[in-house]
Scaffold this motif. Sequence first.
Motif, PDB file in Angstrom:
ATOM      1  N   UNK A  44      17.800 -17.198   2.030  1.00 29.38           N
ATOM      2  CA  UNK A  44      16.845 -16.156   2.441  1.00 29.38           C
ATOM      3  C   UNK A  44      16.097 -16.563   3.708  1.00 29.38           C
ATOM      4  N   UNK A  45      15.743 -15.582   4.496  1.00 26.17           N
ATOM      5  CA  UNK A  45      14.919 -15.847   5.675  1.00 26.17           C
ATOM      6  C   UNK A  45      13.612 -16.492   5.243  1.00 26.17           C
ATOM      7  N   UNK A  46      13.017 -17.244   6.156  1.00 24.47           N
ATOM      8  CA  UNK A  46      11.794 -17.982   5.827  1.00 24.47           C
ATOM      9  C   UNK A  46      10.689 -17.077   5.303  1.00 24.47           C
ATOM     10  N   UNK A  47      10.644 -15.834   5.829  1.00 26.71           N
ATOM     11  CA  UNK A  47       9.534 -14.955   5.453  1.00 26.71           C
ATOM     12  C   UNK A  47       9.958 -13.879   4.458  1.00 26.71           C
ATOM     13  N   UNK A  48      11.173 -14.017   3.867  1.00 27.72           N
ATOM     14  CA  UNK A  48      11.674 -12.955   2.992  1.00 27.72           C
ATOM     15  C   UNK A  48      10.760 -12.727   1.792  1.00 27.72           C
ATOM     16  N   UNK A  49      10.342 -13.813   1.138  1.00 28.55           N
ATOM     17  CA  UNK A  49       9.480 -13.678  -0.039  1.00 28.55           C
ATOM     18  C   UNK A  49       8.140 -13.040   0.347  1.00 28.55           C
ATOM     19  N   UNK A  50       7.551 -13.526   1.459  1.00 28.15           N
ATOM     20  CA  UNK A  50       6.277 -12.950   1.908  1.00 28.15           C
ATOM     21  C   UNK A  50       6.441 -11.485   2.281  1.00 28.15           C
ATOM     22  N   UNK A  51       7.575 -11.151   2.919  1.00 31.94           N
ATOM     23  CA  UNK A  51       7.807  -9.772   3.338  1.00 31.94           C
ATOM     24  C   UNK A  51       7.922  -8.821   2.164  1.00 31.94           C
ATOM     25  N   UNK A  56      18.724 -12.366   4.232  1.00 35.58           N
ATOM     26  CA  UNK A  56      19.179 -13.731   4.521  1.00 35.58           C
ATOM     27  C   UNK A  56      19.473 -13.874   6.015  1.00 35.58           C
ATOM     28  N   UNK A  57      19.732 -15.108   6.444  1.00 34.83           N
ATOM     29  CA  UNK A  57      19.966 -15.377   7.864  1.00 34.83           C
ATOM     30  C   UNK A  57      21.317 -14.864   8.340  1.00 34.83           C
ATOM     31  N   UNK A  58      22.252 -14.656   7.400  1.00 32.42           N
ATOM     32  CA  UNK A  58      23.581 -14.196   7.791  1.00 32.42           C
ATOM     33  C   UNK A  58      24.535 -15.325   8.092  1.00 32.42           C
ATOM     34  N   UNK A  59      24.106 -16.560   7.851  1.00 33.12           N
ATOM     35  CA  UNK A  59      24.991 -17.711   8.042  1.00 33.12           C
ATOM     36  C   UNK A  59      24.639 -18.760   6.987  1.00 33.12           C
ATOM     37  N   UNK A  60      25.667 -19.425   6.404  1.00 32.52           N
ATOM     38  CA  UNK A  60      25.393 -20.375   5.316  1.00 32.52           C
ATOM     39  C   UNK A  60      24.710 -21.641   5.815  1.00 32.52           C
ATOM     40  N   UNK A  61      23.967 -22.268   4.901  1.00 29.80           N
ATOM     41  CA  UNK A  61      23.351 -23.567   5.172  1.00 29.80           C
ATOM     42  C   UNK A  61      23.638 -24.496   3.991  1.00 29.80           C
ATOM     43  N   UNK A  62      23.757 -25.764   4.289  1.00 29.39           N
ATOM     44  CA  UNK A  62      23.965 -26.743   3.212  1.00 29.39           C
ATOM     45  C   UNK A  62      22.666 -26.865   2.417  1.00 29.39           C
ATOM     46  N   UNK A  63      22.763 -26.666   1.100  1.00 27.38           N
ATOM     47  CA  UNK A  63      21.578 -26.741   0.238  1.00 27.38           C
ATOM     48  C   UNK A  63      21.565 -28.000  -0.630  1.00 27.38           C
TER      49      UNK A  63
END
Length: 741
Positions: free
Chosen positions: A565-572, A442-449
């Motif tokens: 999750x980071x943008x590329x986490x699933x692809x990674x 993950x990015x390590x910081x929360x985001x509003x979902x």
Amino acid sequence: MADPVIDTKFRVDGMDCAACAQKIDAATRRVSGVSDVEVSVTAGVMKVTHAAQTDLDEIVRRVDSVGYRAAPLAKAEVPVATPSAAGGHDHDHDHDHDHGGDQQDKLEGLHGHDHGSADGPWWMARKAQLTLLCGAAIAAAFVLVRFFPDYHQWIFTAAMLVGLIPIARRAFMGAINGAPFTIETLMTVAAVGAVFIGASEEAAVVVILFLVGELLEGIATGRARASIKALADLVPKMALVEANGATTEVPAERLRVNSIILVRPGDRIAADGVIVSGESAVDEAPVTGESMPKRKAEGDEVYAGTINAEGALRVRVTAAAADNTIARIVKLVEEAQESKAPTERFIEKFSRYYTPGVMIVAALIAIVPPLVAGQSWSEWVYKGLAVLLIGCPCALVISTPAAIAAALSAGARRGLLMKGGAVLEGLGKVNQVALDKTGTLTEGKPRVTDVIGVARSEHDVLRLAAALEIGSSHPLATAILAKAAEKGIAVEAALAGGAVGGKGVTGRVGEDQLFLGSPRAAAEKFKLPAELEARITALNDEGKTVSVLLVNRAVAGAIAMRDEPRDDARDGIAALKRIGAEVVMLTGDNKRTASAIAAELGLEPRAELLPEDKQKIVGELRAQGKVVAKVGDGINDAPALAAADVGIAMGGGTDVALETADAAVLHGRVIDIANMIVLSRATTSNIWQNIAISLGLKGFFLVTTVMGVTGLWPAILADTGATVLVTANAMRLLAWRGIER
């Protein structure tokens, strides 16, 4: 009390392969007071550990005597006072490594040798000039023998000596400095022997082919060296510093931490820093390889060497020149190149016995058939000399370090840092990857979902929540404010704001009294609708944190946040599975959040773990026969990183993680973990190809030479050709691009 020891680094010009490094090492160790020597061919640097009273000029003379050029590297310049923001401090960054590949190192008081400087066009190097001179002499010899055929032997001998004398001198100096069995020794014996049996024409051609091979080898090594230097050159030489309303241009290497620099549209950013004001698209392709520019605004980090594409930015410097992103890459790659891979260490040990072994075999081939079977001396001496040339270990010795140097350089350009050849080789064997969650997957910081409107619209819910959070640095507050800015919502700060310990925040906007807090705290003030409670439970099951907004003690709505999750986490993760690696997530977070993230990414979660639990799990996986790579970014990951076969730190992680890890993904892309493994496997394959080329050509020509099919010319062509092929094959790795999303 023991005498103090000092480490001094030297720039060494003219090194092409491990054989060069061995000669320099042997010569330097003979200087009084020297206790250890480390030579990096690709970096062109030698580190000498010596007593305080050791004569550094004597070290230079010793290296000089075996055909190379050396000079102590100047200490990195201490940053001087420049206009800076208040509160800045002077730091004495005194480093003994060369961070910029700067050409200001002064090679003074040196004598010319066959090995020229790596700087400038290749034809300006002394090695190239010697090759051209020898080639011209041999070409002239072929012309002269047409007019003076009776002097054929003498003419070609004279032409050969133009190239052989410098080679013989290096062989002699190597021998008296502790390296008797060198490639130059083999070449000298073979050429002189060929003259004595009347094959001076062949001897001359053998010498020029050898020089051409060395020249090509040097050019290829220079390419690997230039690949790293090109990284250092990404950082601009000058920067615009702001202070007291004035702008001053100063050298980038003298920037101090907390200085404020102005970066105009189109300029390269001169230092790592944080944007103080301004908004722009920043092209990070030179550093990260990302094709699309990233939007950057106040508070975002920027890296030295990246390009400001649009608006003017004011940036607060967070790292001095010696410690910025580019400098760290260059330093880590130089250190990695000094750390040998297991295969390279084996080849070097093998070559120490191989070269004298070749000389013995060649001598036996030359002597035994005439003595035992009465064969022709000239025929078998000729074959022995050819075997001597075939046995030159140059291609074999360079097969591994050339590939590793090229791979380390290619990886560094994509932000993949590996601390040495052993790590690079080890990564290819990884079949189990254990990933931290926060800051890694993950990015390590929360985001509003999610923004949920109940009595108020989603727009109003976000506007009023943001009003309560203005001025707060809490991660959840930052996420709400970032979402409001993203939506273009104008936010008015709440009045009479305050915190309710452990429950939430309160304030007033206009006539409305507001409260933003946890669902439990909100339920104490007002009963939540059953539909909203069900929605909150579902959001919690997805690993999201929910805050409820009350306006005048009535439910206005709710906001859900999660460390996404980071943008590329699933692809990674998919890429890791495609290359045969099993993936597990190790996290200290709660099971519900961990399960939600893991389900979204398609991997197995292990949650609520302490640092020692992560270390224990890594040990258990290794006990099952797995080759484990542990990936993390925090202090709590350090024990597990150290326990794994390969520890990988994610970019932006703590210094402890970076120091403990064997490798680092500098730019935080999950897919780059798979890229590291793929690069390692490509490098291992390249090394074995190189070894096969080298030994295969030697074996073929050994058989054909003993059978009488081939002679001296094909023998040296086999060695030179193998060296060129091996080097060219290794250099293919410089073009490696990795897995793209």
